[in-house]
Design an enzyme around this catalytic site. Structure first.
Site, PDB file in Angstrom:
ATOM      1  N   PHE B 124      -6.091 -29.984  22.411  1.00 27.71           N
ATOM      2  CA  PHE B 124      -5.704 -31.107  23.256  1.00 27.71           C
ATOM      3  C   PHE B 124      -6.649 -32.261  22.964  1.00 27.71           C
ATOM      4  CE2 PHE B 124      -3.357 -31.782  27.415  1.00 27.71           C
ATOM      5  CZ  PHE B 124      -2.206 -31.132  27.016  1.00 27.71           C
ATOM      6  N   GLN B 237      -5.718 -43.488  34.846  1.00 24.56           N
ATOM      7  CA  GLN B 237      -5.318 -43.054  33.511  1.00 24.56           C
ATOM      8  C   GLN B 237      -3.846 -43.340  33.242  1.00 24.56           C
ATOM      9  OE1 GLN B 237      -5.202 -38.667  32.255  1.00 24.56           O
ATOM     10  NE2 GLN B 237      -6.797 -39.555  30.969  1.00 24.56           N
ATOM     11  N   HIS B 239      -1.172 -42.324  30.780  1.00 26.33           N
ATOM     12  CA  HIS B 239      -0.909 -41.331  29.746  1.00 26.33           C
ATOM     13  C   HIS B 239      -0.117 -42.028  28.646  1.00 26.33           C
ATOM     14  CE1 HIS B 239       0.486 -37.720  27.769  1.00 26.33           C
ATOM     15  NE2 HIS B 239      -0.229 -36.975  28.577  1.00 26.33           N
ATOM     16  N   LEU B 253       6.751 -37.602  32.231  1.00 28.90           N
ATOM     17  CA  LEU B 253       5.748 -37.235  31.233  1.00 28.90           C
ATOM     18  C   LEU B 253       6.286 -36.450  30.041  1.00 28.90           C
ATOM     19  CD1 LEU B 253       2.612 -37.516  30.986  1.00 28.90           C
ATOM     20  CD2 LEU B 253       2.581 -35.064  31.403  1.00 28.90           C
ATOM     21  N   GLU B 256       1.050 -33.845  26.305  1.00 32.45           N
ATOM     22  CA  GLU B 256       0.175 -33.998  25.159  1.00 32.45           C
ATOM     23  C   GLU B 256       0.251 -32.769  24.253  1.00 32.45           C
ATOM     24  OE1 GLU B 256      -3.500 -35.707  26.358  1.00 32.45           O
ATOM     25  OE2 GLU B 256      -4.626 -34.651  24.820  1.00 32.45           O
ATOM     26  N   ARG B 312      -6.930 -40.194  25.704  1.00 29.12           N
ATOM     27  CA  ARG B 312      -5.697 -40.848  26.154  1.00 29.12           C
ATOM     28  C   ARG B 312      -5.804 -42.365  26.222  1.00 29.12           C
ATOM     29  NH1 ARG B 312      -3.941 -36.422  30.746  1.00 29.12           N
ATOM     30  NH2 ARG B 312      -3.236 -34.913  29.193  1.00 29.12           N
ATOM     31  N   HIS B 378      -0.640 -42.062  35.234  1.00 28.79           N
ATOM     32  CA  HIS B 378      -0.607 -40.607  35.267  1.00 28.79           C
ATOM     33  C   HIS B 378      -1.620 -39.991  36.228  1.00 28.79           C
ATOM     34  CE1 HIS B 378       0.151 -36.666  33.691  1.00 28.79           C
ATOM     35  NE2 HIS B 378      -1.073 -36.514  33.222  1.00 28.79           N
ATOM     36  N   ARG B 413     -10.224 -39.038  32.003  1.00 29.50           N
ATOM     37  CA  ARG B 413     -10.127 -37.584  32.070  1.00 29.50           C
ATOM     38  C   ARG B 413      -9.554 -37.024  30.785  1.00 29.50           C
ATOM     39  NH1 ARG B 413      -5.861 -33.773  33.409  1.00 29.50           N
ATOM     40  NH2 ARG B 413      -4.417 -35.497  33.679  1.00 29.50           N
TER      41      ARG B 413
END
Ligand SMILES: Cc1cc2nc3c(=O)[nH]c(=O)nc-3n(C[C@H](O)[C@H](O)[C@H](O)COP(=O)(O)OP(=O)(O)OC[C@H]3O[C@@H](n4cnc5c(N)ncnc54)[C@H](O)[C@@H]3O)c2cc1C
Ligand code: SF4
Ligand code: SF4
Ligand code: FES
Lengths: 262, 609
Positions: B124, B237, B239, B253, B256, B312, B378, B413
């Site tokens: 990730f 954040q 995304h 979404l 990822e 991100r 997000h 994050r």
């Protein structure tokens, strides 16, 4: 943008009726979008549940033109342009208001099931099992608890029998526990006596409506019944084994048999 | 007349507000410590936001790459957070996450396996090694169902569709909370020694978001009104990969995990543009040729990670820039291609929800064609300020954990660090709230306070005329998208704050249909009083941070500054009732931790203990 006609059931436990709305619709819209448009522009008091709007939480179950579906995953272009789309609450559970029903019965069934009881970890602190051994269990664990299967199961629709059977959702959960490689609990006796596996007569209506495409009947309920049959009598399984077991045409035959049954 | 004595009253030692991963884990801990524990949530049990999490949960188990250990996870988290994280929280998180994953397995979770039968881990963004324990692309569902099925046997009183309005206090300490039942519209008073907020973020303040209806910042606003401090709210954040077409699904979404499984980002010239956006800080750890990136995908441990897996904030801004410079996809985003990278069978096995999501909502077959994606709001890195060790707020008896708490993630994050956050800090907050209960007695509640809270809520129903809550909410979303979006600027922010001020007046005038039973208009009107506070707090925090860092980007201050690392932005309700913003100096980091954070990977791999 174009106008479309919708008919939405509104009411209380005492009764209710369909209300007609004409709504501007945009490309790609789903039925839940329409419910939101109605709340925003016509009736802020129209009760409906939703959370994720992505088919992941199982909150938005309704009956759309008579079919149990998720409002957030049902696109308007599944229906003819001039067709009125009718939205009603799911039928099996008591109405709270409008499209919202009281599904607490399902939570009670879940609580009755003996919880997961893991075996000891290996000496190095790990649990080991192979992916192929849990593919099936993982299929069952895709369940989003939309209760659409519970809604269509005729055993649960028949109020006399409702408290004798936990329903397909919880047969699925039982199967996921029974087939869990780490679980050490034995629920076979309860599956028949407490959870009523014998009530299911394999009509597959539950499987047909599952938005997660889980093979509830074939992969979960029948194998559970088979485990039970090893120890107890199940009239439907006896019939099933006699006629269909090991037949290559099994699925096909059952499907056509069901069509005549329904 | 309102008679407070007539109102239903329920007593608990600890009341947990929220039934997502953090809330349920906290409640389990309280019950385990023998507390009389209650848990309330806006929705039915098992439906909280956590259910949507897809890609996985980060923990340095080292099952796939044995070089991994807590120190590298800690280092990645700090670097991802641009070093603005709370050091101790990042340490606790990295150290305890593996145990929390194993514990979830002992509660019945069935994670995907490695070939040796261990918990599998996937790559990730920002994580040096494959680190995310996962179940296909539905890890959040696995987490919440496992916790749910476990918690119903722990003696916790679970109150569903019960919405908290405000905290009650006595002598400065928590004494309870007022809530209402969605079904009947009736009020209920909870008396409790301690309250744990696990209410999640406030993403519904933006029109393009991956968040659910519950995300109206209730916990942030209730804590604020109770006198608790909020922190780091400028860090929101976006995304990089949300759906952008058709319009009605915009924002949903795209995990990822697609990039973790080898998916690549392309512009309309078919270029893998991420190679042009590698920040200096990550250059030594990122592949700079397609050839190397492909070797990485084939499992070559010497190869460095592809740039699609940068953090991100970096990827989101890169997509924005491609679009701005005319290289965007048809509907104004980028193409995300997995079809040419993995077999159809692999895609369906590893990314089944994505496959269905695109098939059913966009009529795109992702095993054959690329997806179109763009940034979507997000996650809230900021939230309620908590003590690093105990998760206590500055209001005695009030705790917070999960997305509604601040600290672990700093300015940005890393994917997968939220699910682990929920369990690590859910458990800790339950633990410390229980300890607090053992030392404190139940405080009395004030009838006057209760009456005021209820009156605020019922006023909305008793109006002849008023404004439509749904339309006000839409207005707010536009303001936040336009003025407090991915890229911010002083002038825009000031204008945004002014518009929020006017919207507050509108909110005073909202009206709902007088029936209080299951009334979405009324629910939405009440939510507005919370989300407006969360929005104002984000805008004001964003205004005073004059630099760009992680999830906060300023056009007028495009770079990270040295000074920016010295403070956190704190929000508090002033004695005059107005929102106060201040910069609070950060203490110097513990030496052993700063040493780890600035070590080279080789050093950390070697002394793995
Ligand atoms: C689509 C999507 C995918 C994601 N994927 C990942 C991933 O792969 N890995 C990862 O680590 N993170 C992921 N995240 C982030 C992560 O899922 C969330 O940050 C996390 O689940 C938040 O959990 P929580 O327990 O803090 O709150 P939630 O799960 O949101 O629960 C909040 C709870 O608070 C309750 N609540 C709120 N207000 C009130 C009130 N006023 N009264 C009563 N109850 C209230 C709600 O009803 C709910 O029960 C993803 C997020 C999204 C949106
Ligand atoms: S197959 Fe069994 S559980 Fe499913 S609908 Fe039919 S009777 Fe009910
Ligand atoms: S099994 Fe399928 S239909 Fe039944 S509750 Fe689960 S997801 Fe819904
Ligand atoms: S809103 Fe979650 S499944 Fe429809």
């Amino acid at each position: 943008m174009s106008e479309r006609k919708f008919s939405v059931w509104k009411g209380t436990p005492e009764g209710g009726k369909l209300h007609d709305y004409s709504i501007e619709v945009d490309k790609g819209m789903v039925v839940l979008d329409v419910v939101h448009e109605i709340q925003k522009l016509h009736d802020s008091n129209l009760a409906a549940r939703w959370n994720c709007k992505a088919g992941k939480c199982g909150s938005c179950s309704v009956e759309i033109n008579g079919k149990p579906k998720l409002g957030c995953m049902t696109r308007l272009n599944e229906y003819g342009e001039d067709e009125t789309i009718t939205i009603r609450p799911i039928k099996t559970f008591p109405i709270i208001k409008d499209l919202v029903t009281d599904v607490s019965w399902n939570y009670e069934q879940n609580k009755k099931i003996a919880p997961f009881k893991p075996r000891e970890r290996d000496a190095d602190g790990n649990h080991r099992f192979m992916q192929r051994d849990v593919d099936r269990v993982q299929e069952f664990r895709k369940c989003i608890e939309c209760y659409l299967c519970q809604n269509v199961c005729h055993v649960l629709r028949d109020h006399e029998k409702k408290n004798k059977f936990v329903g397909p959702r919880f047969m699925l959960r039982l199967a996921s526990l029974e087939m869990h490689p780490l679980d050490t609990e034995n629920r076979i006796e309860d599956i028949k006596k407490e959870y009523g596996s014998g009530m299911c007569n394999i009509t597959r209506c539950c499987t047909d409506v599952c938005p997660e495409h889980i093979q509830i009947t074939d992969n979960a309920i029948i194998p559970l019944k088979e485990r039970v049959v090893d120890e107890y009598y199940d009239p439907f399984m006896k019939l099933y084994n006699k006629i269909f077991k090991k037949s290559k045409l099994r699925i096909y035959i059952i499907k056509s048999y069901l069509v005549t049954l329904r | 007349m309102l008679d407070v004595k007539e109102i239903q009253t329920i007593e608990h030692d600890v009341l947990v507000v929220g039934a997502g991963g953090a809330g349920i884990r906290a409640a389990i801990e309280c019950a385990k410590q023998g507390m009389n524990t209650g848990m309330i949530s806006k929705s039915l049990l098992g439906k909280a936001h956590t259910v949507m999490a897809e890609g996985g949960m980060a923990a340095a188990l080292g099952n796939v790459d044995s070089r991994d250990n807590w120190k590298i996870h800690f280092r990645d988290t700090m670097r991802g957070g641009k070093f603005l994280n709370q050091w101790r929280m990042a340490e606790l998180h990295a150290k305890e996450a593996p145990d929390r994953v194993r514990e979830l397995e002992d509660m019945g979770a069935v994670f995907d396996r490695t070939e040796d039968g261990l918990i599998n881990q996937r790559n990730f963004g920002g994580h040096r090694y494959p680190r995310l324990a996962h179940v296909g692309d539905r890890t959040g569902l696995e987490m919440i169902r496992t916790l749910q099925d476990f918690c119903i046997h722990q003696g916790i009183a679970i109150h569903m569709e019960c919405i908290a309005l405000d905290v009650l206090k006595n002598n400065g300490k928590v004494s309870g909370l007022v809530a209402y039942w969605r079904e009947t519209g009736r009020f209920v008073i909870f008396k409790a020694k301690a309250i744990i907020f696990a209410t999640g973020g406030a993403g519904r303040a933006w029109s393009v978001t991956s968040n659910s209806w519950e995300y109206t910042g209730d916990g942030l606003a209730m804590a604020y009104r109770a006198g608790a401090e909020l922190m780091d709210l400028e860090f929101t954040q976006f995304h990089p990969t949300g759906m952008i077409w058709p319009p009605s699904v915009k924002g949903i979404l795209v995990t990822e995990g697609v990039r973790g499984e080898g998916g690549i980002l392309l512009n309309n010239k078919n270029e893998r543009f991420m190679f042009n956006y590698i920040p200096e800080k990550f250059a030594s750890e990122t592949a700079d040729t397609i050839e190397e990136a492909d070797r990485w995908l084939d499992g070559d441990k010497e190869a460095r990670r592809p740039p699609e897996l940068l953090t991100r904030d970096v990827v989101a801004k890169a997509i924005m820039n491609e679009v701005k410079e005319g290289r965007g996809s048809k509907n104004g985003g980028a193409y995300l291609d997995i079809a040419s990278r993995q077999s159809a069978e692999h895609i369906k096995k590893k990314l089944p929800s994505m496959y269905h999501q695109f098939k059913e909502l966009a009529e795109v077959d992702i095993t054959a064609d690329p997806m179109e994606v763009g940034p979507t709001l997000h996650y809230f890195m900021g939230g309620i300020k908590v003590d690093h060790e105990t998760q206590s707020t500055n209001v005695p008896g009030l705790y917070a954990c999960g997305e509604c708490a601040a600290g672990l993630h700093g300015a940005n994050r890393l994917g997968g660090n939220s699910l682990s956050d929920l369990l690590v800090f859910g458990k800790l907050s339950g633990d410390y709230a229980s300890k607090y209960c053992q030392k404190n007695r139940l405080e009395s509640t004030s009838e006057q306070e209760i009456e005021n809270i209820i009156r605020n809520a019922t006023d909305i129903l008793n109006k002849e005329e008023g404004k439509n809550p749904f339309l006000i909410h839409e207005n707010l979303q536009k303001i936040m998208n336009n003025h407090v979006g991915i890229v911010r600027e002083e002038k825009e922010l000031i204008e945004g704050i002014e518009k929020i001020e006017t919207l507050k007046v509108d909110i005073q005038e909202v009206k709902a249909h007088p029936a209080s039973q299951y009334n979405p208009g009324w629910n939405a009107a009440i939510d507005l009083s919370n989300i407006i506070i969360a929005s104002e707090a984000v805008a004001k925090s964003a205004l005073i941070r004059e630099e760009s860092r992680g999830g906060h980007t300023r056009l007028d201050y495009p770079d990270e500054t040295k000074n920016g690392l010295e403070y956190n932005v704190i929000i508090k309700k002033g004695t005059d009732g107005k929102m106060e913003t201040r910069k609070e100096m950060r203490s110097t980091p513990p030496e052993h931790l700063s040493k780890i954070a600035f070590s080279s990977l080789e050093e950390l791999e070697e002394n793995n203990e």
